[in-house]
Design an enzyme around this catalytic site. Structure first.
Site, PDB file in Angstrom:
ATOM      1  N   THR A 348      34.152  31.199  39.675  1.00  0.00           N
ATOM      2  CA  THR A 348      33.280  30.205  40.292  1.00  0.00           C
ATOM      3  C   THR A 348      34.119  29.003  40.718  1.00  0.00           C
ATOM      4  OG1 THR A 348      31.354  28.773  39.972  1.00  0.00           O
ATOM      5  CG2 THR A 348      32.696  29.205  38.029  1.00  0.00           C
ATOM      6  N   HIS A 401      33.621  34.299  22.288  1.00  0.00           N
ATOM      7  CA  HIS A 401      34.515  34.304  21.126  1.00  0.00           C
ATOM      8  C   HIS A 401      34.217  35.467  20.178  1.00  0.00           C
ATOM      9  CE1 HIS A 401      37.609  32.810  18.724  1.00  0.00           C
ATOM     10  NE2 HIS A 401      37.235  31.549  18.513  1.00  0.00           N
TER      11      HIS A 401
END
Length: 430
Positions: A348, A401
């Site tokens: 992006t 994560h």
């Protein structure tokens, strides 16, 4: 009578919002003719008639949410449209009335229906509102529309019906009828106090905007999202673009932009750190052996992420052409479902709007997204300890994560930085 239902759209799309009816009651349609535009969370699609005939009834309004399999309209295959099944049934039952009293009641009913029909033609109302008015015996000419365009909707009919009932029950009590306006005025004043003190405009969220909002919240709730940052010296990329832009455009008929460099760099880094090109399914990690890179594109209706397929097999020109084609289709609202499905990693670029730094949100179920920002000259300490003004860009990597450790994320972003600062290797590989 043939029912028209919301068809199967795609594996991940089960519902939508009726954006616009392309036909009205009484229209002649052929099998395969588009009859409405349906707004889904990804693209707008046309729903076609699966039978030829006359539109007998539109059962859903524009703006209503529908699901796959919902009946949205009825087609009279004999070409005798213009009336609902209830009206047709009542007409067929009329000759069976024998007694004088029954005839008088039937005649009275017909007059009420004629009056309702006459009134409904003089007002603007949705098909569902007309149907609701017939069911409740409400004169549409006496219904107030809250729609700014003056269109009467089913809820307006319900309000009118409730108002009539309240008037009937309170007409016997003079004191109650006198107190009612005061109580209503008090309620309005209390409602205003709990709302805004200054003018506001309420706008219903589009289906796409609702879905974007829902998925962004889900991405944050269902993933352990973290973001790591780095900065890139864009000097060599800018010099390379300046040296090659004319010959590149002349040869490929497309401009050489920054996105192709970052796409190539992302693919190279993903090959080294494969967990960022994966997704989680249950208790399994799915490592993708392909590199379909999503390119976030901002449109008037919200953010969409069309996908450049097999970016690892494309050269710089192929990537630039793929991005340009998808961006054009997005602006013209021509993206198809096949343009939006899949994707293994997303890039992006907030820099085109002037963003200096941001934390991009994951495009679930992907576990990584690379955020680019604007290029600004900043002071940089060179290896010989001199200070130079260099074109610098902050880059960000948001990652899940749960499967990507901080070490891998930092190294991934570091690898992107190295390849962009030495772009000639990218050109050779491309």
């Amino acid at each position: 009578m043939k029912e028209i239902k919301v068809p199967e759209l795609a594996e991940s799309i089960t519902e939508g919002t009726i954006a616009e009816w392309l036909v009205k009651k009484g229209d002649q349609v052929e099998k395969g003719d588009p009859i409405l535009e349906l707004e889904t969370d990804k693209v707008n699609v046309e729903v076609n008639a699966d039978a030829s005939g006359v539109i007998a009834e539109l059962l859903k309004d524009e703006g209503e949410d529908v699901e796959v399999g919902d009946v949205i309209a009825q087609v009279d295959e004999n070409g005798e449209g213009g009336g609902s099944e209830e009206e047709t049934s009542s007409k067929n039952e009329e000759p069976e009335s024998n007694g004088k009293e029954e005839k008088q009641e039937s005649s009275g009913d017909e007059k009420k229906e004629d009056a309702a029909g006459k009134d409904s033609k003089e007002v603007i109302a949705t098909p569902a509102a007309r149907k609701r008015a017939r069911e409740l015996g409400i004169d549409l000419s006496e219904v107030s529309a809250r729609d700014p365009l003056g269109r009467i909707r089913p809820e307006d009919v319900d309000v009118a019906a409730e108002g009539g009932k309240k008037q009937e029950t309170t007409s016997s009590s003079k004191s109650s009828s006198e107190d009612k306006p005061k109580k209503q005025e008090k309620k309005k004043e209390e409602a205003k106090k709990t709302e805004f003190d200054k003018p506001v405009e309420r706008v219903k969220m589009s289906r796409r905007r609702q879905t974007i909002a829902k998925r962004l919240v889900e991405a944050q709730q269902e993933s352990a999202m973290l973001t790591t940052f780095n900065e890139v010296d864009m000097t060599n990329v800018m010099k390379l673009r300046s040296d090659r832009k004319e010959s590149f455009q002349k040869k490929h008929d497309i401009k050489l932009g920054f996105m192709s460099f970052f796409t190539k760099a992302a693919v190279g880094a993903l090959k080294e750190f494969s967990l960022l090109n994966a997704e989680i399914q249950g208790n399994e990690i799915i490592k993708k052996q392909f590199y379909d890179i999503g390119m976030a594109v901002s449109t008037d209706e919200g953010l969409v992420v069309p996908v450049v397929r097999d970016a690892d097999r494309l050269d710089f020109a192929g990537i630039e052409k793929g991005i340009a084609d998808l961006a054009t289709k997005a602006r013209n609202k021509e993206l198809g479902l096949e343009d939006l499905q899949g994707g293994s990693f997303t890039i992006t670029n907030g820099g085109i709007f002037g963003s200096m730094l941001s934390t991009p949100i994951l495009n679930a179920p992907q576990v990584g997204i690379l955020g680019l920002h604007n290029i600004e000259k900043r002071a940089k300490v060179m290896p010989d300890d001199t200070i130079e003004a260099r074109p610098m860009m902050y880059i960000a990597l948001s990652y899940d994560h749960r499967i990507v450790d901080g070490k891998e994320a930092v190294q991934f972003l570091r690898r992107i930085k190295e390849m962009i600062e030495d772009p000639y290797d990218l050109l050779l590989e491309g």
